[in-house]
Design a protein around this motif. Structure first.
Motif, PDB file in Angstrom:
ATOM      1  N   ILE A   5       0.867  -1.182   0.000  1.00 53.08           N
ATOM      2  CA  ILE A   5       0.000   0.000   0.000  1.00 53.08           C
ATOM      3  C   ILE A   5       0.897   1.224   0.000  1.00 53.08           C
ATOM      4  O   ILE A   5       1.746   1.364   0.890  1.00 53.08           O
ATOM      5  N   SER A   6       0.711   2.107  -0.987  1.00 55.65           N
ATOM      6  CA  SER A   6       1.699   3.180  -1.102  1.00 55.65           C
ATOM      7  C   SER A   6       1.277   4.516  -0.506  1.00 55.65           C
ATOM      8  O   SER A   6       2.110   5.407  -0.381  1.00 55.65           O
ATOM      9  N   ASP A   7       0.012   4.677  -0.145  1.00 55.00           N
ATOM     10  CA  ASP A   7      -0.394   5.941   0.487  1.00 55.00           C
ATOM     11  C   ASP A   7      -1.725   5.754   1.234  1.00 55.00           C
ATOM     12  O   ASP A   7      -2.354   4.709   1.127  1.00 55.00           O
ATOM     13  N   PRO A   8      -2.133   6.773   1.999  1.00 56.74           N
ATOM     14  CA  PRO A   8      -3.364   6.647   2.793  1.00 56.74           C
ATOM     15  C   PRO A   8      -4.602   6.342   1.936  1.00 56.74           C
ATOM     16  O   PRO A   8      -5.485   5.606   2.374  1.00 56.74           O
ATOM     17  N   LEU A  34       1.553   2.413  16.200  1.00 55.81           N
ATOM     18  CA  LEU A  34       0.898   3.711  16.117  1.00 55.81           C
ATOM     19  C   LEU A  34       1.248   4.372  14.787  1.00 55.81           C
ATOM     20  O   LEU A  34       2.405   4.381  14.390  1.00 55.81           O
ATOM     21  N   GLY A  35       0.241   4.878  14.097  1.00 58.76           N
ATOM     22  CA  GLY A  35       0.476   5.542  12.829  1.00 58.76           C
ATOM     23  C   GLY A  35       0.597   4.588  11.657  1.00 58.76           C
ATOM     24  O   GLY A  35       0.882   5.011  10.530  1.00 58.76           O
ATOM     25  N   GLU A 103      -8.782  -2.371  16.918  1.00 60.41           N
ATOM     26  CA  GLU A 103      -7.391  -1.953  16.841  1.00 60.41           C
ATOM     27  C   GLU A 103      -6.697  -2.406  18.129  1.00 60.41           C
ATOM     28  O   GLU A 103      -7.270  -2.350  19.198  1.00 60.41           O
ATOM     29  N   ARG A 130       3.237   0.812   3.160  1.00 58.48           N
ATOM     30  CA  ARG A 130       2.905  -0.195   4.169  1.00 58.48           C
ATOM     31  C   ARG A 130       2.777  -1.555   3.501  1.00 58.48           C
ATOM     32  O   ARG A 130       2.266  -1.658   2.382  1.00 58.48           O
TER      33      ARG A 130
END
Ligand code: ADP
Ligand code: MG
Length: 150
Positions: A5-8, A34-35, A103, A130
Motif C-alpha cells: 500500500i503506497s499511500d493513505p 501507532l500511525g 485496533e 505499508r
C-alpha cells in the motif's frame, strides 16, 4: 493475502475492498504500530459498509458503534488501553449481529469468536509505504479472496 500500500488513499481503498466480504458476526483484528494506518483502514471499511458518522480513533471511548446501510452495525474498538480480555467482555458487544473491528486486539479476543480476520500492517523503509497481510482464521474464511483494485 499480501498487499503493498503506497499511500493513505490506497489504505482507505483496501478498507472498502475488505468491507465487501464482511457480514454480521465477522471480527477483524488490526495489528500494527501507532500511525500504521489502522484507523485509516477502518475508515475505508466504514465507507464500504455505508457507516453513519465519522470513523475516528475511538481511543477515549474504547468503542464506537456506527449504523450502516449494509445492515449490521459497525463496532470500532480501540483496545489500546484495555488491561484484559475481561474489560473487552465488559463492553458487551453484540458480536453476532455486528461487524467488529478491533485496533490493538492483542490476545484479548481469544475465545470470543471461532472465526476472525487478522490484518497486520507493517511500516517499510519508505515513509508512506505499508505492507499489509490479511489472514482469515476459521472455516468461514476458507476460499474468501480480497482483491486489490490496482
Ligand atoms: P493508526 O490507527 O494505526 O495509529 P492512523 O490511521 O490513525 O494510524 O494514522 C496513520 C497516519 O499515517 C495518517 O496520518 C496517514 O495519513 C499516514 N499514512 C501515511 N502513509 C499511509 C499509508 N500508506 N496508509 C495509511 N496511513 C498512512
Ligand atoms: Mg488508530
Amino acid at each position: 493475502m499480501k498487499f503493498v500500500i503506497s499511500d493513505p488513499d490506497q489504505m482507505h481503498e483496501l478498507g472498502i475492498q475488505i468491507a465487501g466480504v464482511l457480514s454480521a458476526g465477522d471480527l477483524v483484528l488490526l495489528n500494527g504500530p501507532l500511525g500504521a494506518g489502522k484507523t485509516t483502514l477502518t475508515r475505508g471499511i466504514g465507507e464500504g459498509l455505508g457507516a453513519q458518522g465519522t470513523v475516528q480513533s475511538p481511543t477515549f471511548v474504547l468503542a464506537r458503534t456506527h449504523r450502516t446501510t449494509a445492515g449490521p452495525k459497525l463496532v470500532h474498538v480501540d483496545a489500546y488501553r484495555l488491561q484484559s480480555a475481561l474489560e473487552l467482555d465488559d463492553l458487551d458487544i453484540d458480536f453476532a449481529n455486528s461487524i467488529v473491528v478491533v485496533e490493538w486486539a492483542r490476545d484479548y479476543v481469544d475465545g470470543i469468536a471461532d472465526h476472525w480476520l487478522t490484518v497486520n500492517i507493517d511500516r517499510t523503509a519508505l515513509d508512506d509505504v505499508r505492507e499489509v497481510s490479511i489472514l482469515g482464521n476459521g472455516s468461514r474464511w476458507e476460499g474468501v479472496e480480497i482483491a486489490s483494485r490496482d
